[in-house]
Design a protein around this motif. Structure first.
Motif, short mmCIF file in Angstrom:
data_model
loop_
_atom_site.label_atom_id
_atom_site.label_comp_id
_atom_site.label_asym_id
_atom_site.label_seq_id
_atom_site.Cartn_x
_atom_site.Cartn_y
_atom_site.Cartn_z
N ALA A 73 0.75 -1.19 -0.13
CA ALA A 73 0.05 0.07 0.01
C ALA A 73 0.86 1.22 -0.14
O ALA A 73 0.49 2.07 -0.75
N LEU A 74 1.86 1.32 0.83
CA LEU A 74 2.82 2.35 0.82
C LEU A 74 3.45 2.71 -0.67
O LEU A 74 3.44 3.85 -1.16
N LEU A 75 3.76 1.55 -1.26
CA LEU A 75 4.37 1.47 -2.49
C LEU A 75 3.32 1.93 -3.64
O LEU A 75 3.61 2.98 -4.29
N GLU A 76 2.12 1.57 -3.40
CA GLU A 76 1.10 1.86 -4.59
C GLU A 76 0.87 3.54 -4.29
O GLU A 76 0.76 4.25 -5.30
N ALA A 77 0.68 3.89 -3.11
CA ALA A 77 0.29 5.40 -2.68
C ALA A 77 1.30 6.15 -3.21
O ALA A 77 1.27 7.27 -3.57
#
Length: 294
Positions: A223-227
């Protein structure tokens, strides 16, 4: 004695496993340090993350390069904002838009997986077909579609990433429930006339939490990477908010004149995401019942 303690407490065994693995322990330290930096950002940041120096402060190099100074340890960006301060404040936003969507995905995916796995039949068929449709899209593409529909902003970004992570939770929870529903403790609860919600939440759910903890940790990294990717594409946080993906987007046009605008946020993203993935793998090994028997 250690074996008996580990047998009584899986969390003691987990902590022992992490401490015994140097790479996992280092990853744990990086994650904790990043969280502490985010909490104490106002006291740690040497400058305001939004303060500009358009005349004499643009593209100042880091202190270890010619022309650098200790006032701006990691240099400044194209508008004269301190890179270190923006990294520190950016950890708040990046961690927030990493962990909050995963909680949101849990709130959606866990009940769906529990219902599909325990009830079975047409309920399972309907819920899993919807889940399969969502899983057919790469999570970053699904998040991109949702955020493009909802609009730019931190709140919409968290909703998009959360919805994109929900199908994975639903699928994993369903698989875990299917492996638990035929066990003796479930049959005993059913024979005693316990209601379905009580059986699911009181008996089955506590026995699948170890799988969920591992999945949560790994999805947090995703999620951090996608955000960060969505912010890099201009669909995430709005300027001038400090966020690591947005910092990469700001620096992409200044690679030769201000490489530090890209390198330092990239290193921060890499370290946190890699640490979360390593920590997730270590948790999986420690919480695996078969590992406990060994």
């Amino acid at each position: 004695m250690l074996h008996s303690v580990n047998a009584r407490s899986p969390w003691v065994r987990t902590w022992t496993e992490i401490r015994g693995n140097k790479l996992a322990f280092l990853s744990f330290g990086i994650v904790v340090a990043t969280a502490l930096i985010a909490v104490f950002a106002p006291w740690l940041a040497p400058h305001s993350p939004e303060a500009m120096q358009l005349v004499e402060g643009r593209l100042l190099p880091p202190f270890f390069m010619e022309g650098g100074n200790t006032s701006h340890v990691l240099g400044t960006d194209a508008t004269g904002r301190d890179v270190l301060s923006r990294l520190i404040y950016g950890s708040r936003v990046s961690l927030c838009i990493g962990i909050v969507p995963v909680f949101f995905g849990c709130l959606i995916g866990i009940p769906v997986g529990l219902a599909a796995g325990y009830l079975g039949g047409k309920v399972d068929e309907a819920l899993m077909r919807v889940t399969d449709i969502l899983l057919a899209f790469p999570s970053i593409l699904l998040a991109l579609i949702i955020v493009a529909f909802l609009g730019q902003g931190i709140f919409n970004l968290m909703i998009a990433v959360g919805l994109a992570s929900a199908p994975a939770f639903a699928r994993i929870v369903r698989s875990a429930v299917l492996s638990e529903r035929n066990r003796e403790y479930v049959a005993s609860a059913e024979s005693l006339g316990s209601a379905t919600p009580r059986i699911v939440w009181r008996h089955i759910f506590p026995n699948i939490t170890s799988s969920l903890i591992v999945l949560f940790t790994i999805n947090f990294a995703s999620a951090l990477l996608e955000a960060a990717g969505l912010s890099f594409l201009g669909l995430g946080v709005k300027p001038p908010t400090a966020e690591w993906g947005a910092m990469l987007a700001d620096g992409k046009n200044y690679f030769y004149d201000g490489w530090w605008m890209i390198v330092f946020p990239g290193i921060a993203i890499f370290l946190v995401v890699m640490s979360l993935n390593i920590l997730g793998d270590s948790l999986r090994d420690a919480l695996d019942p078969r590992a406990a028997k060994r």
